[in-house]
Design an enzyme around this catalytic site. Structure first.
Site, PDB file in Angstrom:
ATOM      1  N   LYS A   1      32.181  36.082  24.056  1.00 42.49           N
ATOM      2  CA  LYS A   1      33.072  37.239  24.215  1.00 42.49           C
ATOM      3  C   LYS A   1      34.535  36.883  23.884  1.00 42.49           C
ATOM      4  CE  LYS A   1      29.946  39.412  27.556  1.00 42.49           C
ATOM      5  NZ  LYS A   1      29.831  40.176  28.835  1.00 42.49           N
TER       6      LYS A   1
ATOM      7  N   TYR B   1      26.842  48.762  24.101  1.00 44.43           N
ATOM      8  CA  TYR B   1      26.805  48.885  25.567  1.00 44.43           C
ATOM      9  C   TYR B   1      26.438  50.296  26.037  1.00 44.43           C
ATOM     10  CZ  TYR B   1      28.513  44.158  26.423  1.00 44.43           C
ATOM     11  OH  TYR B   1      28.620  42.792  26.510  1.00 44.43           O
TER      12      TYR B   1
ATOM     13  N   ASN C   1      33.305  37.490  31.206  1.00 47.85           N
ATOM     14  CA  ASN C   1      32.374  36.467  31.695  1.00 47.85           C
ATOM     15  C   ASN C   1      31.775  35.599  30.577  1.00 47.85           C
ATOM     16  OD1 ASN C   1      30.756  38.446  30.706  1.00 47.85           O
ATOM     17  ND2 ASN C   1      29.542  38.756  32.552  1.00 47.85           N
TER      18      ASN C   1
ATOM     19  N   HIS D   1      27.369  37.000  26.504  1.00 47.37           N
ATOM     20  CA  HIS D   1      26.293  37.962  26.741  1.00 47.37           C
ATOM     21  C   HIS D   1      24.969  37.270  26.454  1.00 47.37           C
ATOM     22  CE1 HIS D   1      23.605  41.405  26.150  1.00 47.37           C
ATOM     23  NE2 HIS D   1      23.239  40.822  25.014  1.00 47.37           N
TER      24      HIS D   1
ATOM     25  N   GLU E   1      18.966  43.867  19.547  1.00 47.52           N
ATOM     26  CA  GLU E   1      20.326  43.349  19.389  1.00 47.52           C
ATOM     27  C   GLU E   1      20.431  42.429  18.170  1.00 47.52           C
ATOM     28  OE1 GLU E   1      21.039  43.597  24.234  1.00 47.52           O
ATOM     29  OE2 GLU E   1      20.972  41.626  23.291  1.00 47.52           O
TER      30      GLU E   1
END
Ligand code: ATP
Ligand code: MG
Length: 139
Positions: free
Chosen positions: A11, A51, A114, A117, A128
């Site tokens: 991320k 998302y 965080n 993913h 994905e």
């Protein structure tokens, strides 16, 4: 039967803090083979689509803002039992609850930022992976 691929994103904050290398090292040490990888900057539409399952959640707009705030690294990881094993390697969504030695414990800043993913099912790993990579980009 469990599948042998999962999909990951490093991320924006983890990329800007210089953690691409250390995270890839953890992935390698965890026994995963990288079969596709590239760096890109998501458009708002792409992040909203990725998302979409969270669109009714209170953190959705913030999450899309965050995921479009800078470049990310996307990759397909191969290993037997990949989805489950990678979720173990990354640790809990909230880094304060993540176990020692996990990617999120070491590299996450917060629940939102965080670090990575990881797909939550074989079905989503396939969806994905094909969202980001064509057959010709997978090795
Ligand atoms: P990911 O899908 O990114 O692997 P996850 O499956 O552990 O994470 P999800 O419930 O799918 O967690 O949430 C997707 C992402 O949304 C989280 O990784 C995090 O960045 C963000 N997020 C989830 N819950 C919250 C929250 N309560 N506050 C802020 N951000 C959140
Ligand atoms: Mg998830």
């Amino acid at each position: 039967m469990s599948g042998n691929i999962t999909f990951t994103i490093i991320k924006p904050t983890a990329v800007s803090q210089g953690y691409i290398g250390p995270i890839l090292n953890k992935i390698h040490q965890g026994g995963f083979r990288i079969s596709a990888m590239r760096m890109l900057w998501l458009t708002r539409g792409e992040a909203e689509h990725f998302y979409e399952v969270h669109k009714e959640r209170p953190f959705y707009t913030d999450l899309v803002d965050f995921m479009t705030s800078g470049p990310i690294v996307v990759a397909i990881l191969n290993k037997e039992n990949a989805v489950e094993d990678y979720r173990k390697l990354i640790g809990a969504t909230d880094p304060e609850k993540a176990e020692e030695g996990t990617i999120r414990k070491e590299f996450a800043k917060s629940m939102q930022e965080n670090a990575v993913h990881g797909s939550d099912s074989d079905e989503n790993a396939n969806i994905e992976s094909s969202f980001f990579f064509s057959g010709l980009q997978r090795f």
